[in-house]
Design a protein around this motif. Structure first.
Motif, PDB file in Angstrom:
ATOM      1  N   PHE B 245       0.837  -1.199   0.000  1.00 59.20           N
ATOM      2  CA  PHE B 245       0.000   0.000   0.000  1.00 59.20           C
ATOM      3  C   PHE B 245       0.880   1.260   0.000  1.00 59.20           C
ATOM      4  CE2 PHE B 245      -3.825  -2.336   1.752  1.00 59.20           C
ATOM      5  CZ  PHE B 245      -4.595  -2.081   0.635  1.00 59.20           C
ATOM      6  N   ILE B 246       1.941   1.232   0.802  1.00 55.68           N
ATOM      7  CA  ILE B 246       2.790   2.419   0.875  1.00 55.68           C
ATOM      8  C   ILE B 246       3.461   2.679  -0.470  1.00 55.68           C
ATOM      9  CG2 ILE B 246       4.898   3.324   1.947  1.00 55.68           C
ATOM     10  CD1 ILE B 246       3.916   2.014   4.546  1.00 55.68           C
ATOM     11  N   ARG B 247       3.953   1.602  -1.090  1.00 60.80           N
ATOM     12  CA  ARG B 247       4.557   1.754  -2.414  1.00 60.80           C
ATOM     13  C   ARG B 247       3.561   2.339  -3.409  1.00 60.80           C
ATOM     14  NH1 ARG B 247       6.348  -3.935  -2.257  1.00 60.80           N
ATOM     15  NH2 ARG B 247       8.002  -3.633  -0.743  1.00 60.80           N
ATOM     16  N   VAL B 248       2.360   1.772  -3.404  1.00 65.14           N
ATOM     17  CA  VAL B 248       1.339   2.238  -4.347  1.00 65.14           C
ATOM     18  C   VAL B 248       0.987   3.699  -4.056  1.00 65.14           C
ATOM     19  CG1 VAL B 248      -1.074   1.993  -5.001  1.00 65.14           C
ATOM     20  CG2 VAL B 248       0.360  -0.009  -4.806  1.00 65.14           C
ATOM     21  N   GLY B 249       0.854   4.038  -2.786  1.00 61.36           N
ATOM     22  CA  GLY B 249       0.524   5.410  -2.417  1.00 61.36           C
ATOM     23  C   GLY B 249       1.582   6.380  -2.910  1.00 61.36           C
ATOM     24  N   LEU B 250       2.846   6.030  -2.659  1.00 61.36           N
ATOM     25  CA  LEU B 250       3.934   6.906  -3.109  1.00 61.36           C
ATOM     26  C   LEU B 250       3.920   7.050  -4.623  1.00 61.36           C
ATOM     27  CD1 LEU B 250       6.883   5.750  -0.802  1.00 61.36           C
ATOM     28  CD2 LEU B 250       5.809   8.016  -0.867  1.00 61.36           C
ATOM     29  N   LEU B 251       3.762   5.926  -5.313  1.00 62.34           N
ATOM     30  CA  LEU B 251       3.785   5.965  -6.775  1.00 62.34           C
ATOM     31  C   LEU B 251       2.614   6.790  -7.308  1.00 62.34           C
ATOM     32  CD1 LEU B 251       4.863   5.035  -9.486  1.00 62.34           C
ATOM     33  CD2 LEU B 251       3.460   2.974  -9.271  1.00 62.34           C
ATOM     34  N   SER B 252       1.441   6.551  -6.754  1.00 58.03           N
ATOM     35  CA  SER B 252       0.258   7.246  -7.226  1.00 58.03           C
ATOM     36  C   SER B 252       0.405   8.760  -7.023  1.00 58.03           C
ATOM     37  CB  SER B 252      -0.970   6.713  -6.488  1.00 58.03           C
ATOM     38  OG  SER B 252      -2.097   7.481  -6.785  1.00 58.03           O
ATOM     39  N   GLY B 253       0.819   9.135  -5.808  1.00 56.25           N
ATOM     40  CA  GLY B 253       1.015  10.554  -5.544  1.00 56.25           C
ATOM     41  C   GLY B 253       2.087  11.156  -6.444  1.00 56.25           C
ATOM     42  N   ALA B 254       3.159  10.398  -6.678  1.00 54.93           N
ATOM     43  CA  ALA B 254       4.246  10.899  -7.512  1.00 54.93           C
ATOM     44  C   ALA B 254       3.769  11.159  -8.936  1.00 54.93           C
ATOM     45  CB  ALA B 254       5.403   9.905  -7.509  1.00 54.93           C
ATOM     46  N   LEU B 255       2.941  10.263  -9.462  1.00 56.81           N
ATOM     47  CA  LEU B 255       2.440  10.448 -10.828  1.00 56.81           C
ATOM     48  C   LEU B 255       1.587  11.713 -10.915  1.00 56.81           C
ATOM     49  CD1 LEU B 255       1.587   6.727 -11.583  1.00 56.81           C
ATOM     50  CD2 LEU B 255       3.207   8.137 -12.880  1.00 56.81           C
ATOM     51  N   ALA B 256       0.744  11.916  -9.906  1.00 56.05           N
ATOM     52  CA  ALA B 256      -0.068  13.129  -9.914  1.00 56.05           C
ATOM     53  C   ALA B 256       0.816  14.357  -9.748  1.00 56.05           C
ATOM     54  CB  ALA B 256      -1.113  13.060  -8.792  1.00 56.05           C
ATOM     55  N   GLY B 257       1.859  14.232  -8.921  1.00 51.94           N
ATOM     56  CA  GLY B 257       2.801  15.336  -8.759  1.00 51.94           C
ATOM     57  C   GLY B 257       3.465  15.702 -10.084  1.00 51.94           C
ATOM     58  N   LEU B 258       3.793  14.689 -10.875  1.00 52.10           N
ATOM     59  CA  LEU B 258       4.407  14.940 -12.180  1.00 52.10           C
ATOM     60  C   LEU B 258       3.475  15.742 -13.081  1.00 52.10           C
ATOM     61  CD1 LEU B 258       6.189  11.586 -13.105  1.00 52.10           C
ATOM     62  CD2 LEU B 258       7.235  13.803 -12.579  1.00 52.10           C
ATOM     63  N   ALA B 259       2.185  15.465 -12.964  1.00 56.36           N
ATOM     64  CA  ALA B 259       1.222  16.240 -13.759  1.00 56.36           C
ATOM     65  C   ALA B 259       1.356  17.720 -13.415  1.00 56.36           C
ATOM     66  CB  ALA B 259      -0.198  15.748 -13.481  1.00 56.36           C
ATOM     67  N   GLY B 260       1.533  18.020 -12.121  1.00 53.70           N
ATOM     68  CA  GLY B 260       1.707  19.404 -11.698  1.00 53.70           C
ATOM     69  C   GLY B 260       3.006  19.995 -12.240  1.00 53.70           C
ATOM     70  N   VAL B 261       4.066  19.209 -12.223  1.00 55.33           N
ATOM     71  CA  VAL B 261       5.349  19.673 -12.768  1.00 55.33           C
ATOM     72  C   VAL B 261       5.179  20.062 -14.226  1.00 55.33           C
ATOM     73  CG1 VAL B 261       7.697  18.983 -13.372  1.00 55.33           C
ATOM     74  CG2 VAL B 261       6.712  18.266 -11.176  1.00 55.33           C
ATOM     75  N   GLY B 262       4.516  19.181 -15.002  1.00 54.11           N
ATOM     76  CA  GLY B 262       4.330  19.442 -16.423  1.00 54.11           C
ATOM     77  C   GLY B 262       3.573  20.741 -16.647  1.00 54.11           C
ATOM     78  N   GLU B 263       2.515  20.934 -15.885  1.00 54.08           N
ATOM     79  CA  GLU B 263       1.698  22.127 -16.094  1.00 54.08           C
ATOM     80  C   GLU B 263       2.466  23.400 -15.794  1.00 54.08           C
ATOM     81  OE1 GLU B 263      -0.397  20.461 -17.988  1.00 54.08           O
ATOM     82  OE2 GLU B 263      -1.743  22.113 -17.493  1.00 54.08           O
ATOM     83  N   VAL B 264       3.255  23.343 -14.696  1.00 60.25           N
ATOM     84  CA  VAL B 264       3.888  24.583 -14.275  1.00 60.25           C
ATOM     85  C   VAL B 264       5.222  24.810 -14.992  1.00 60.25           C
ATOM     86  CG1 VAL B 264       5.195  23.851 -12.240  1.00 60.25           C
ATOM     87  CG2 VAL B 264       4.006  26.029 -12.210  1.00 60.25           C
ATOM     88  N   ALA B 265       5.992  23.718 -15.172  1.00 61.38           N
ATOM     89  CA  ALA B 265       7.319  23.886 -15.768  1.00 61.38           C
ATOM     90  C   ALA B 265       7.301  23.668 -17.268  1.00 61.38           C
ATOM     91  CB  ALA B 265       8.312  22.923 -15.108  1.00 61.38           C
ATOM     92  N   GLY B 266       6.227  23.105 -17.808  1.00 58.75           N
ATOM     93  CA  GLY B 266       6.183  22.863 -19.241  1.00 58.75           C
ATOM     94  C   GLY B 266       5.265  23.828 -19.956  1.00 58.75           C
ATOM     95  N   LEU B 267       4.204  24.268 -19.243  1.00 56.52           N
ATOM     96  CA  LEU B 267       3.163  25.011 -19.941  1.00 56.52           C
ATOM     97  C   LEU B 267       3.071  26.455 -19.462  1.00 56.52           C
ATOM     98  CD1 LEU B 267       0.951  24.521 -22.042  1.00 56.52           C
ATOM     99  CD2 LEU B 267      -0.615  24.029 -20.156  1.00 56.52           C
ATOM    100  N   LYS B 268       2.696  26.643 -18.181  1.00 55.78           N
ATOM    101  CA  LYS B 268       2.382  27.979 -17.695  1.00 55.78           C
ATOM    102  C   LYS B 268       3.619  28.799 -17.389  1.00 55.78           C
ATOM    103  CE  LYS B 268      -2.083  27.471 -17.777  1.00 55.78           C
ATOM    104  NZ  LYS B 268      -2.869  26.814 -16.728  1.00 55.78           N
ATOM    105  N   GLY B 269       4.627  28.159 -16.784  1.00 53.12           N
ATOM    106  CA  GLY B 269       5.845  28.903 -16.443  1.00 53.12           C
ATOM    107  C   GLY B 269       5.814  29.492 -15.048  1.00 53.12           C
ATOM    108  N   TYR B 270       4.638  29.606 -14.455  1.00 54.42           N
ATOM    109  CA  TYR B 270       4.558  30.059 -13.062  1.00 54.42           C
ATOM    110  C   TYR B 270       3.312  29.426 -12.448  1.00 54.42           C
ATOM    111  CZ  TYR B 270       1.413  33.261 -15.402  1.00 54.42           C
ATOM    112  OH  TYR B 270       0.409  33.768 -16.184  1.00 54.42           O
ATOM    113  N   LEU B 271       3.224  29.496 -11.132  1.00 52.52           N
ATOM    114  CA  LEU B 271       2.127  28.819 -10.454  1.00 52.52           C
ATOM    115  C   LEU B 271       1.044  29.810 -10.058  1.00 52.52           C
ATOM    116  CD1 LEU B 271       0.879  26.336  -9.066  1.00 52.52           C
ATOM    117  CD2 LEU B 271       2.316  26.801  -7.081  1.00 52.52           C
ATOM    118  N   THR B 272      -0.194  29.481 -10.380  1.00 50.54           N
ATOM    119  CA  THR B 272      -1.335  30.228  -9.853  1.00 50.54           C
ATOM    120  C   THR B 272      -2.283  29.217  -9.220  1.00 50.54           C
ATOM    121  OG1 THR B 272      -2.495  29.969 -11.941  1.00 50.54           O
ATOM    122  CG2 THR B 272      -1.265  32.017 -11.630  1.00 50.54           C
TER     123      THR B 272
END
Ligand code: ATP
Ligand code: MG
Lengths: 515, 360
Positions: B245-272
């Motif tokens: 469960f802990i492994r899955v939780g970390l992996l799942s959260g990490a994947l969602a975190g990557l989505a945030g990275v893409g949006e801010v560092a790939g698309l928008k350039g700053y966070l709102t």
């Protein structure tokens, strides 16, 4: 073709039923009649197609060929609409499944009424319903407390609720799939007394069982399936154990006989061990298992066996006392530690604890050793090795399945047990915990399990056998201890014991009283 | 008369067929409100198709929109496979974005080949850590993770707002609550000139391959599947359920975190605080539509992204509200849930008994 005279009293007729699952023919051209007031026992090996046939009768499956005819009112037979449990209920067919289908958080009464009335009408129709049920209970001898929640009932009581549910809907035909597999011997006796009474009242009854003794004692007629085909249909009076066993498997069964063992040093010891809480707790248990012996644990279920099995399986910690294996204390036990220490565990509830139904047979065979080098390298699964080994085990343990890739849930009950046996015994364990190992197994498979447990003993393993079946215990165990209300008696050599005194001690009388 | 008959294991082609049928059914159902809005169905859908596929720009916009959906879809799919009900991909996405901004706006200066990996790892780690909390609460204390992950979404969003109004506010932002811009050296490069499509898509595709491989071929994946299908049997068989469960939780959260990275560092350039229009929640739809399979997640994300981008464009052309997109997506989810029935049961239509006999 069937003359009128032959139809007299027939309440149910299966006519040329064939059901295929892919390449597998689960039922091949099966025809069967059931008369009013008759108790018919349906026998067959694991996977012979008994449950499938009953599921067709009740409309869970649709037959590829053939039809089901019923006579709800005792007059002419008419065809039952296939594939409709609703129609089956309407036609007076009641079914008690291998696994119960009750809503755990509702009362017995609600469960019985559920589906018969519209929900809005429930409260208003309660009083007459209760009256009808009380009358039914008085007549059939099936007593349950109607207001108890299902989750508080014992297995035997749940089964009585299922039967009442069928009777309440005016069933004329009652089908029970392995009703005694989960019952204590006493509960089984009560059940059959009830069934006799119901049959005398005119109900037609079909029950599936692997226990030949009860089949011989309680049925009027026996039908035997083998490989999906009906191979025999004869009055019970013309049968004996041997004949039935031969009909089922196609050859004679040699019942395993224990040769005296040669027990060695103490192998696995529980010292003043307590665990769990409530009815099924273990209290202050001392147990010494030596290598090369089978230690039987007799007792009515619900007296601490489940907790004992969970402790030895590494699923339940000890609250007091200690547990040692080969002189070394086992501290914080876990299932993993137990497996790695060489304990093989055959769980009581194989569907719940034994297999992952959605995963394949080969994955289920590998699940306990999935981190061993034979199954993985650098964290990557070695599929071809896994499947290769699965094919060998399927052959060695005669697991009937379409292939090693089929999901385990599609196997029949007995074959699921064989998966568990194969993967645990294959590891050459030091200690084997077998909880109800032959529950639901056919005679052939049972004798196979017995042979394997004896073989494990003979090569020096210690076996703890938890069973409610006194015959099985007496036949296999070198010593037998009795568990009652969480206390475990001294283990006595099994040749000094007899069924009568064991029975008394299981009911809570101590050894001196019994002597 | 309709009859249900349970069936055996579902083949891949049947699962695919059912998902596609669900998508088509959703589109057909959405035609009804479209008609009410005074738009001819044909015109509406052709505008939507044009809006999502009609030009290179439209197509890359659609892919850009699919990028975070693939990642949140994977996050949900992998968690749901283990029966860990992570409803918090939205919050984990913001946590990832916040971490990316924290390390990518000047605290560290390094060349891109050092800084970009740092930003990615920071975002994944932040998402994973956010999911670790609910996972531990579940395994230790039996706290329902549906509740904790859902509520964390709001907490994290408020925390992001607080940071954007306070310590992380851009002094050059003319008072807007937004973060300082991501350094050029920390930004995910664009994939094409003059288009918004960026390397986040590559990360998302690699991630879905990785999750596929993990589930199918590795011991960890085996354990995830076993725990998800029958935790009691898995525990009995010695599989470390808590660790899984802990492994899955970390992996799942990490994947969602990557989505945030893409949006801010790939698309928008700053966070709102309005970085995500609910990508985390749409991830649940994507995962369900995909039948929780990693390959299916990519297809489902493309479908949902086309709906959103297409509906935006249609709405600009006709004035019909782009809420239509939400409607279609919601209906797709409903259709998928209903279609689960088709996977587990064989449905036979029968007129009467005699018909049945004649047919056989
Ligand atoms: N839905 C299904 N899909 C594919 N195969 C099935 C399905 N249901 C049952 N089978 C197969 O059909 C055969 C007969 O199964 P069934 O459950 O009727 O056996 P059974 O006689 O009740 O055995 P047991 O005594 O072990 O309960 C088995 O080989 C089983 O694997
Ligand atoms: Mg069966």
């Amino acid at each position: 073709m069937a003359g009128l005279a032959q139809d007299a009293g027939v309440v149910l007729r299966l006519d040329g039923i064939t059901k295929r699952f892919g390449a597998l023919t689960a039922n091949g051209d099966v025809s069967l009649d059931l008369k009013r007031g008759e108790i018919l026992a349906l026998l067959g090996e694991n996977g012979a197609g008994k449950t499938t046939l009953m599921n067709i009768l009740f409309g869970h499956y649709v037959a590829d060929e053939g039809r089901v005819m019923v006579s709800p009112d005792g007059t002419g037979l008419s065809e039952l609409e296939p594939g409709s449990p609703h129609a089956a209920l309407q036609a007076g067919i009641g079914m008690v499944h291998q696994h119960f289908t009750l809503a755990e958080n509702l009362s017995a009464l609600d469960n019985i009424l559920l589906g018969t009335e519209r929900l809005a009408a429930l409260s208003s129709s309660r009083a007459p319903a209760r009256r009808k049920l009380e009358e039914l209970m008085a007549r059939s001898g099936l007593t349950v407390s109607l207001d108890a929640r299902i989750s508080q009932l014992s297995v035997g009581e749940k089964q009585r609720v299922e039967i009442l549910k069928a009777l309440y809907r005016d069933a004329r035909v009652l089908v029970l799939d392995e009703p005694t597999a989960v019952l204590t011997p006493q509960e089984s006796d009560t059940l059959f007394a009830t069934l006799k009474k119901l049959a005398d009242d005119g109900l037609g009854i079909i029950f599936i069982s692997h226990k030949l003794a009860e089949v011989l004692a309680s049925s009027h007629r026996v039908a035997v399936l083998r490989g999906g085909r009906k191979v025999a249909d004869l009055p019970t009076a013309e049968c004996d154990r041997r004949k039935l066993a031969e009909l089922m498997v196609g050859h004679a069964i040699v019942e395993t006989m224990r040769s005296p063992g040669s027990p060695g040093a103490p192998l696995f010891v529980l010292n003043k061990a307590s665990a769990g809480h409530g009815r099924d707790a273990l209290r202050d248990v001392d147990l010494t298992l030596r290598s090369g012996e089978i230690l039987g644990i007799a007792g009515v279920s619900g007296n601490g066996q489940t907790t004992l099995a969970r402790v030895i399986s590494g699923l339940e910690p000890l609250t007091h006392g200690s547990m040692t294996l080969e002189g070394k204390a086992i501290g914080q036990a876990s299932a993993r530690a137990m497996i790695d220490n060489g304990l093989a565990r055959i769980p009581e509830d194989r569907h719940h604890d034994g297999i992952v139904g959605a995963m394949s047979v080969s994955e289920n065979l590998a699940i306990e050793s999935i981190r061993k080098p034979e199954n993985q390298r650098l964290g990557l699964l070695r599929f071809s090795a896994m499947r290769e080994r699965a094919r060998n085990l399927i052959k060695a343990y005669d697991i009937r399945c379409q292939s090693e890739d089929s999901p385990a849930r599609l196997l029949s009950g007995g074959n699921i047990q064989k998966i568990v046996l194969a993967r645990t015994l294959e590891t050459v364990p030091k200690v084997v915990l077998a909880a109800q190992p032959s529950r639901g197994l056919d005679v052939g498979a049972t004798s196979d399990v017995h042979k394997r447990l004896l073989a494990a003993r003979d090569r020096g393993a210690g076996v703890i056998l938890i069973s409610e079946d006194l015959d099985e215990l007496m036949r296999l165990s070198d010593r037998i201890a009795v568990i009652h209300r969480g206390h475990l008696s001294e283990a006595d050599p099994s040749d000094t014991l007899d069924r009568g005194s064991l029975g008394l001690r299981m009911a809570g009388h101590n050894a001196e009283d019994a002597a | 008369m309709i009859r249900f008959e349970p069936r055996g294991p579902s083949s891949v082609s049947r699962m695919l067929g059912v998902s596609i049928a669900a998508a088509v059914a959703a589109l057909l159902l959405a035609a009804i409100p479209m008609a009410f809005a005074g738009l001819s169905v044909f015109e509406g859908y052709s505008l939507m198709v044009k809006g999502a596929f009609g030009s290179l720009f439209a197509f890359t916009e659609m892919l850009t929109r699919a990028t975070p959906l693939i990642l949140t879809g994977l996050a949900v799919a992998v968690a749901f496979r283990a029966k860990l009900w992570n409803i918090g991909a939205e919050g984990q996405l913001y946590a990832g974005a916040l971490a990316a901004v924290a390390v990518g706006t000047g605290v560290i200066s390094a060349p891109p080949y050092v800084l970009i990996p740092i930003v990615i790892v920071a975002g994944a780690l932040a998402g994973g850590l956010v999911m670790l909390g609910p996972t531990l609460l579940k395994t230790r204390l039996g706290v329902d993770e549906v509740v904790t992950t859902l509520l964390l979404n709001f907490i994290i969003l408020l925390f992001v707002q607080m940071m954007l109004e306070g310590p992380m506010k851009d002094p050059m932002g003319m008072g807007w609550p937004q973060s300082e811009p991501i350094l050029d050296a920390a930004a995910l490069p664009k994939l094409m000139d003059r288009m918004r499509i960026h390397w986040g898509l590559v990360i998302a595709l690699v991630a879905s391959l990785g999750v596929y491989f993990l589930l199918k071929r590795t011991v960890w994946g085996f354990e995830i599947r076993a725990v998800g299908e029958n935790a009691a049997a898995a525990r009995h068989a010695g599989i470390p359920v808590t660790a899984t469960f802990i492994r899955v939780g970390l992996l799942s959260g990490a994947l969602a975190g990557l989505a945030g990275v893409g949006e801010v560092a790939g698309l928008k350039g700053y966070l709102t605080a309005d970085l995500s229009p609910g990508f985390g929640y749409s991830g649940i739809v994507v995962a369900m539509l995909a039948g929780l399979s990693p390959a299916g997640v990519v297809l489902a994300a493309l479908f949902i992204a086309s709906i959103f981008v297409g509906a935006d464009s249609m709405s600009r052309a006709t004035g019909v509200s782009n809420y239509l997109a939400d409607l279609i997506v919601a209906m797709a989810l409903l259709c998928v849930l209903v279609s689960g029935l088709f996977l587990r049961f064989k449905i036979r239509f029968v007129g009467s008994q005699t018909n049945q006999e004649a047919a056989e």
